[in-house]
Design an enzyme around this catalytic site. Structure first.
Site, PDB file in Angstrom:
ATOM      1  N   CYS A  77       0.839  -1.204   0.000  1.00 47.29           N
ATOM      2  CA  CYS A  77       0.000   0.000   0.000  1.00 47.29           C
ATOM      3  C   CYS A  77       0.879   1.260   0.000  1.00 47.29           C
ATOM      4  O   CYS A  77       1.608   1.499  -0.947  1.00 47.29           O
ATOM      5  CB  CYS A  77      -0.994  -0.042   1.161  1.00 47.29           C
ATOM      6  SG  CYS A  77      -2.316   1.185   1.011  1.00 47.29           S
ATOM      7  N   HIS A 175      -3.854  -4.960  -0.199  1.00 46.98           N
ATOM      8  CA  HIS A 175      -3.430  -5.525   1.084  1.00 46.98           C
ATOM      9  C   HIS A 175      -3.517  -7.049   1.004  1.00 46.98           C
ATOM     10  O   HIS A 175      -4.577  -7.616   1.222  1.00 46.98           O
ATOM     11  CB  HIS A 175      -4.324  -5.011   2.211  1.00 46.98           C
ATOM     12  CG  HIS A 175      -4.062  -3.591   2.569  1.00 46.98           C
ATOM     13  ND1 HIS A 175      -3.096  -3.218   3.486  1.00 46.98           N
ATOM     14  CD2 HIS A 175      -4.615  -2.433   2.110  1.00 46.98           C
ATOM     15  CE1 HIS A 175      -3.076  -1.899   3.588  1.00 46.98           C
ATOM     16  NE2 HIS A 175      -3.976  -1.401   2.768  1.00 46.98           N
ATOM     17  N   GLU A 177      -2.517  -9.160   3.068  1.00 41.17           N
ATOM     18  CA  GLU A 177      -2.847  -9.701   4.396  1.00 41.17           C
ATOM     19  C   GLU A 177      -4.345  -9.657   4.688  1.00 41.17           C
ATOM     20  O   GLU A 177      -4.818 -10.275   5.637  1.00 41.17           O
ATOM     21  CB  GLU A 177      -2.054  -8.945   5.481  1.00 41.17           C
ATOM     22  CG  GLU A 177      -2.547  -7.572   5.848  1.00 41.17           C
ATOM     23  CD  GLU A 177      -2.151  -6.438   4.891  1.00 41.17           C
ATOM     24  OE1 GLU A 177      -2.419  -5.273   5.242  1.00 41.17           O
ATOM     25  OE2 GLU A 177      -1.597  -6.715   3.803  1.00 41.17           O
TER      26      GLU A 177
END
Length: 194
Positions: A77, A175, A177
């Site tokens: 990001c 993202h 994750e």
């Protein structure tokens, strides 16, 4: 394998740590240059505003360390955006790893872009086993233009770079994750890079 997440006060670090743990690995949080240099893999996260994040990097000397790293480095990001030449956000000089600028989406679209969007034109080992047009989770108001270092694109008002690669440096606008099994696969691929 030693994984270090750069901790400079501008990252959504816990969710990345949990994602690493779900893969059966451990990650150390650190802003210590020696610890970062000794890592096998480095994650450079970032959430927030570009100029204040860059000021935090400069305050700890990490702005000069990061471009010199030789192991695989993954910017996530804002981390990816700070690896570029310049950002329109706060008129911020970046680390200059990727030879491209970061600009703001126009007022014709809802900003920030929040939620799930597709990535396509995948061309890097970090996308091994990930399908074209897979959905990833994004939150951003600024984007990276397409360039020679683009390894994935996303369409939102226009086609932009949702991932970049140059040598040992990788960047993703989304993202991983927070992007379910496909995001976990990308992280796993990154950790498996030689």
């Amino acid at each position: 394998m030693k994984i270090v997440i750069i901790d400079y006060g501008a990252g959504n670090i816990q969710s990345i740590q949990f994602a690493v743990k779900r893969l059966g690995l451990n990650a150390v949080l650190s802003n210590d240059p020696e610890e970062i240099r000794s890592a096998d893999k480095v994650i450079f996260p970032g959430v927030g505003e570009a100029s204040s994040a860059m000021n935090k990097l400069k305050a700890s000397g990490l702005d000069s360390l990061i471009p010199q790293l030789k192991q695989p480095v993954l910017g996530i990001c804002l981390g990816m955006q700070l690896m570029c030449n310049w950002s329109e956000e706060g008129d911020t000089q970046g680390l200059g790893i990727f030879d491209v600028d970061v600009v703001k989406f126009s007022t014709r679209v809802k900003v920030p872009q929040i939620g799930w969007n597709q990535i396509s034109d995948l061309c890097s080992p970090i996308f091994k086993g990930v399908k074209d047009y897979e959905y990833m989770y994004l939150v951003h108001s600024f984007y990276v233009k397409e360039c020679k270092e683009t390894i994935a694109t996303t369409s939102y008002e226009l086609e932009y770079s949702s991932a970049l690669q140059k040598d040992n440096f990788y960047g993703v606008q989304f993202h991983p994750e927070k992007s379910s099994s496909a995001g976990a696969k990308i992280l796993s691929n990154f950790f498996n890079l030689l």
